[in-house]
Scaffold this motif. Structure first.
Motif, PDB file in Angstrom:
ATOM      1  N   GLY A  81       7.468   2.660   2.265  1.00  0.00           N
ATOM      2  CA  GLY A  81       6.641   2.633   1.062  1.00  0.00           C
ATOM      3  C   GLY A  81       5.506   3.694   0.908  1.00  0.00           C
ATOM      4  O   GLY A  81       4.903   3.878  -0.374  1.00  0.00           O
ATOM      5  N   VAL A 122       7.640  -0.545 -13.308  1.00  0.00           N
ATOM      6  CA  VAL A 122       7.266  -1.063 -11.974  1.00  0.00           C
ATOM      7  C   VAL A 122       7.414   0.108 -10.958  1.00  0.00           C
ATOM      8  O   VAL A 122       5.946   0.251 -10.433  1.00  0.00           O
ATOM      9  CB  VAL A 122       8.063  -2.178 -11.446  1.00  0.00           C
ATOM     10  N   TYR A 138       4.081   1.927  -9.192  1.00  0.00           N
ATOM     11  CA  TYR A 138       4.062   2.005  -7.640  1.00  0.00           C
ATOM     12  C   TYR A 138       3.858   3.405  -7.273  1.00  0.00           C
ATOM     13  O   TYR A 138       3.636   3.752  -6.011  1.00  0.00           O
ATOM     14  CB  TYR A 138       5.235   1.396  -6.962  1.00  0.00           C
ATOM     15  N   PHE A 191       0.611   3.105  -5.622  1.00  0.00           N
ATOM     16  CA  PHE A 191       0.774   2.564  -4.292  1.00  0.00           C
ATOM     17  C   PHE A 191       1.365   3.406  -3.326  1.00  0.00           C
ATOM     18  O   PHE A 191       1.052   3.413  -2.053  1.00  0.00           O
ATOM     19  CB  PHE A 191       1.459   1.216  -4.178  1.00  0.00           C
ATOM     20  N   LEU A 192       2.206   4.565  -3.839  1.00  0.00           N
ATOM     21  CA  LEU A 192       2.663   5.356  -2.809  1.00  0.00           C
ATOM     22  C   LEU A 192       1.656   6.390  -2.260  1.00  0.00           C
ATOM     23  O   LEU A 192       1.533   6.638  -1.167  1.00  0.00           O
ATOM     24  CB  LEU A 192       3.561   6.153  -3.684  1.00  0.00           C
ATOM     25  N   PRO A 225      -2.043   3.133  -0.956  1.00  0.00           N
ATOM     26  CA  PRO A 225      -1.489   1.625  -0.658  1.00  0.00           C
ATOM     27  C   PRO A 225      -2.580   0.790  -0.652  1.00  0.00           C
ATOM     28  O   PRO A 225      -2.426  -0.542  -0.742  1.00  0.00           O
ATOM     29  CB  PRO A 225      -0.720   1.990   0.612  1.00  0.00           C
ATOM     30  N   HIS A 262       0.904  -7.799  -5.421  1.00  0.00           N
ATOM     31  CA  HIS A 262       2.173  -7.024  -5.494  1.00  0.00           C
ATOM     32  C   HIS A 262       3.292  -8.120  -6.142  1.00  0.00           C
ATOM     33  O   HIS A 262       4.229  -7.770  -6.420  1.00  0.00           O
ATOM     34  CB  HIS A 262       2.583  -6.866  -3.996  1.00  0.00           C
ATOM     35  N   MET A 270       8.714   6.937  -6.630  1.00  0.00           N
ATOM     36  CA  MET A 270       7.749   5.788  -6.827  1.00  0.00           C
ATOM     37  C   MET A 270       8.858   4.755  -7.030  1.00  0.00           C
ATOM     38  O   MET A 270       8.371   3.592  -6.752  1.00  0.00           O
ATOM     39  CB  MET A 270       7.353   6.263  -8.422  1.00  0.00           C
ATOM     40  N   CYS A 274       8.988   3.300  -3.355  1.00  0.00           N
ATOM     41  CA  CYS A 274       7.951   2.463  -3.057  1.00  0.00           C
ATOM     42  C   CYS A 274       8.028   1.288  -3.702  1.00  0.00           C
ATOM     43  O   CYS A 274       7.910   0.133  -3.124  1.00  0.00           O
ATOM     44  CB  CYS A 274       6.523   3.374  -3.479  1.00  0.00           C
ATOM     45  N   ALA A 275       8.176   1.004  -4.888  1.00  0.00           N
ATOM     46  CA  ALA A 275       8.414  -0.258  -5.683  1.00  0.00           C
ATOM     47  C   ALA A 275       9.411  -1.160  -4.936  1.00  0.00           C
ATOM     48  O   ALA A 275       9.380  -2.124  -4.495  1.00  0.00           O
ATOM     49  CB  ALA A 275       8.804   0.038  -7.121  1.00  0.00           C
ATOM     50  N   TYR A 288       8.407  -2.993  -1.585  1.00  0.00           N
ATOM     51  CA  TYR A 288       7.687  -3.982  -1.778  1.00  0.00           C
ATOM     52  C   TYR A 288       8.795  -5.245  -2.184  1.00  0.00           C
ATOM     53  O   TYR A 288       8.372  -6.485  -1.453  1.00  0.00           O
ATOM     54  CB  TYR A 288       6.556  -3.976  -2.725  1.00  0.00           C
TER      55      TYR A 288
END
Ligand SMILES: [Zn+2]
Lengths: 228, 337
Positions: free
Chosen positions: B23, B114, B118, B121-122, B125, B149, B307, B310-311, B314
Motif C-alpha cells: 500500500g 476511494v 487513497y 494514504f499512498l 500512510p 479506513h 492509488m 493502495c485502496a 486496505y
C-alpha cells in the motif's frame, strides 16, 4: 488440442471446450444479463463439469465480431487477460464465420445477419463446399434494403440466420421463395464453433498477438463518422 | 510478509496499471494517456473504450516489467469498477478479472473515488485521522469525512458541474485546448485574480455542497458583454479571476468542513489538486487555521492505478475481496464508499 472458446458478440453469451475434433462441453445463455457478470462463472462451471483444469488448456479462442461493441470488449479483454496471465496462445475468430457454421451442409448461399445499430445488419455471404465453409464477400455493415437488392442477383436459395432475421423479416421475404429461414435455435453464434475455428487456426500455428489483436468493429466510432 | 498488488484503472481516458507493495511502495505506475480526445474537445467514450482495449495488455506488461515481477508473483489483482464510462470501465475490469481467474489470485474491485482518496494514504500512510478530504476532479467535487479506513462519510458534493469540468468549459470559452485545466492555469499566472469579480456560490449557510454552473455562466456573460461593447478582453485576467473564484470556494468549504468536524488533518486529491494555485491557497489557509494539509504529488492526483492499488491494499488487509461476477457500475453512487 484442448481449446476454450468464448462467444460474447450478441445479446447471448456462450463458452465451450473442444478437444481435437470433439466437443467436450458447451454452455449458452440468452438471458440478456450483463455478459461481464457471468463470463468467468460460465468458464469456471464449464471447466468443473468437464473435469478440466485451466492449466490443461492448450489454447483460447474468442469471437472478434462484428457485433455488440460492449459484448466484444468484455469477451476480447477477458480472452487477452487469460492468455496474458497463462501464456496460452490466443486465436481470434470472426463471429460471422462461426454463425454461418450453424447452417453447415445446406445447398445454396448462407447469409448470417447480426443486428447493428442504425437499422443495419452485419453480414457476409458463404457457401458450403466440400465440407468447408467458403466466404464469398467481405464482412460488412449494410441496410437490409440494399442487401436484398444484391442477394436478388443470385439465382439460388439464401439461408438466413442470426438475430437480424426477425427484425428485418419483411426485407428478407422480398426474395420470395429463394429466402429460407433456419430455426431460431440457430440464430446465435456458438462458442463451440468459435472454439473449433480457433483450434484450426492454432493447430496451423497461427496465434494472435494479444497486444495487437482488435475486435472487428466494421464501423468507426460515431465521432469519427461525423468527421468523414 | 509483504503483499504485492497489481492494479488497473480505466474509468475515463487513461489506461493505467501499477504494482504497489504494502500500500505504500509504488514499484511501477504506468499511465497511457489518450491524446486523441483533444481534437474532439472532450472524451469520446467509444474512442476511449477502443483505445483501452489496445493499450491494456502492453500497459499491464510494462508495469510488471518495471516492477520486475511475473504475473504469478502478485498477491492480488485490483481494478476500478465505477463510477466512470461504462465501456472504459469494462475493459480494465474484464482484464483484471481474467488475470485473477487465470492466476487463481483474489480480485478486489475498487470505487474510483476511494482510489482518489487513497492517493493520500499512498504518500502519507500516517496522516492523522479523522481527516476531511476534498476530491476535486473533472468528474467529481466532493468532501468526505474520514474516520478510519473502515468508516467514512460524504459531507457534500457538487450540485451541477464538477470543479475540473468548470475549468474545462471556461478554458474552451477562452479558446484554449482540451483538457483545459492546465492550460487555464498557465494563462492565469500572468493575470490579476482581483481584476474581475466573479460570483461565488456558497449556497445555504451550513451547506458543504458546491455549485459551479453559475460561475461558468458569469464568465460566458462577461466575455459576451465585453465583445458586444467592443471592449478589449484581457484573457489572463479572466483566467486568473475565474481560478480565484473556484479556489476560493474549494478552500473555503474544505476549511469550514475541517473546523466544523474538528478534523486533525486535511487531504486534497483529484486532478484539480494538482493546480499549483489551489495547492498554495489551501496550504496558506490551513496553516492559518493550524490544521496540517496533505496533497499528493500531481501524478497521483490525476487518474492513476497506484492509488487503486493502495485502496485495494486496505481492502486486502480486511479480506474484502470481490466476486468475479462484479459488473462495471458507471453510476456507482458516492454513498457506497
Ligand atoms: Zn478520477
Amino acid at each position: 488440442m484442448l481449446v476454450l472458446g468464448l462467444e460474447t458478440s450478441t445479446a447471448a453469451a456462450s463458452v465451450a471446450l473442444v478437444d481435437g475434433d470433439g466437443l467436450l462441453g458447451e454452455m449458452f445463455f440468452n438471458t440478456g444479463r450483463h455478459v461481464s457478470r457471468q463470463i468467468l462463472s460460465l468458464i469456471s462451471l464449464l471447466l468443473k463439469q468437464t473435469g478440466v483444469e485451466f492449466e490443461d488448456l492448450e489454447g483460447i479462442a474468442v469471437a472478434l465480431g462484428p457485433g455488440s461493441f460492449t459484448g466484444l470488449r468484455v469477451g476480447v479483454a477477458t480472452a487477452k487477460a487469460l492468455s496474458h496471465a497463462s501464456g496460452k496462445p490466443l486465436a481470434g475468430v470472426p463471429t460471422l464465420d462461426a454463425l454461418a457454421l450453424n447452417a453447415a451442409g445446406v445447398t445454396g448461399l448462407i447469409c448470417p445477419v447480426v443486428v447493428a445499430r442504425r437499422e443495419e445488419v452485419y453480414t457476409a455471404l458463404y457457401r458450403w463446399q466440400e465440407g468447408r465453409l467458403c466466404r464469398l464477400i467481405p464482412y460488412q455493415a449494410v441496410t437490409p434494403a440494399s442487401w436484398v437488392g444484391y442477394l436478388a442477383s443470385y439465382n439460388e436459395p439464401v439461408y438466413f440466420l442470426g438475430d437480424g432475421v426477425q427484425p428485418f423479416e419483411e426485407s428478407w421475404e422480398s426474395l420470395k421463395e429463394k429466402a429460407v429461414f433456419l430455426p431460431p435455435e440457430n440464430s446465435f453464434p456458438r462458442a463451440a464453433h468459435i472454439a473449433r475455428l480457433g483450434r484450426e487456426r492454432l493447430s496451423r500455428g497461427e496465434r494472435d498477438d494479444i497486444f495487437q489483436l482488435k475486435p472487428l468493429y466494421l464501423r468507426p466510432p460515431a465521432a469519427v463518422y461525423k468527421e468523414l | 510478509m509483504s503483499s504485492i498488488i497489481l492494479a488497473i484503472e480505466t474509468s475515463c481516458d487513461e489506461t493505467a496499471a501499477a504494482v504497489v507493495e504494502d500500500g505504500v511502495k509504488v514499484l511501477a505506475n504506468i499511465i497511457a494517456s489518450q491524446d486523441i480526445h483533444r481534437r474532439y474537445g472532450g472524451v469520446v467514450p467509444e474512442i476511449a473504450s477502443r483505445r483501452h482495449l489496445e493499450n491494456i495488455g502492453p500497459v499491464v506488461q510494462e508495469a510488471l516489467d518495471q516492477a520486475r515481477i511475473s504475473p504469478a508473483g502478485v498477491d492480488a489483482i485490483a481494478a476500478t469498477y465505477g463510477p466512470g464510462l461504462v465501456g472504459s470501465l469494462l475493459v480494465g475490469l474484464s482484464y483484471a478479472k481474467g488475470l485473477a481467474f487465470a492466476l487463481k489470485k483474489p480480485f478486489i474491485g475498487v470505487h474510483h473515488l476511494v482510489g482518489h482518496i487513497y492517493a493520500g494514504f499512498l504518500e502519507y500512510p500516517e496522516l492523522p485521522l479523522p481527516a476531511v478530504c476534498l476530491v476535486a476532479s473533472g468528474g467529481h467535487t466532493s468532501l468526505f469525512y474520514l474516520v478510519s479506513h473502515e468508516e467514512r462519510y460524504l459531507l457534500g458534493s457538487t450540485r451541477d458541474d464538477a470543479a475540473g469540468e468548470a475549468f474545462d468549459k471556461v478554458a474552451r470559452a477562452l479558446g484554449l485546448g482540451y483538457p483545459g485545466g492546465p492550460e487555464l492555469e498557465k494563462l492565469a499566472r500572468n493575470g490579476d485574480p482581483q481584476a474581475i469579480h466573479f460570483p461565488r456560490a456558497w449556497l445555504e449557510e451550513d451547506s458543504l455542497d458546491f455549485s459551479f454552473s453559475g460561475l461558468k455562466t458569469a464568465v460566458a456573460n462577461y466575455l459576451r458583454q465585453r465583445k458586444e461593447a467592443g471592449l478589449e478582453i484581457n484573457l489572463s485576467d479572466v483566467a486568473a479571476s475565474f481560478q480565484e473564484a473556484v479556489v476560493d470556494v474549494l478552500v473555503g468549504k474544505t476549511l469550514k468542513a475541517a473546523l466544523k468536524n474538528m478534523a486533525k488533518s486535511i487531504l486534497a486529491v483529484g486532478g484539480v489538486a494538482s493546480n499549483r494555485y489551489f495547492r498554495f491557497s489551501l496550504k496558506r489557509s490551513a496553516r492559518e487555521a493550524g490544521i496540517p494539509v496533505f496533497i499528493p504529488h500531481p501524478v497521483y492526483c490525476t487518474d492513476n492505478a497506484a492509488m487503486i492499488g493502495c485502496a485495494a491494499y486496505y481492502q486486502y488487509l480486511r479480506g474484502q475481496f470481490s466476486s468475479l461476477d462484479l459488473d462495471a457500475a458507471p453510476g456507482l453512487p458516492l454513498e457506497v464508499l
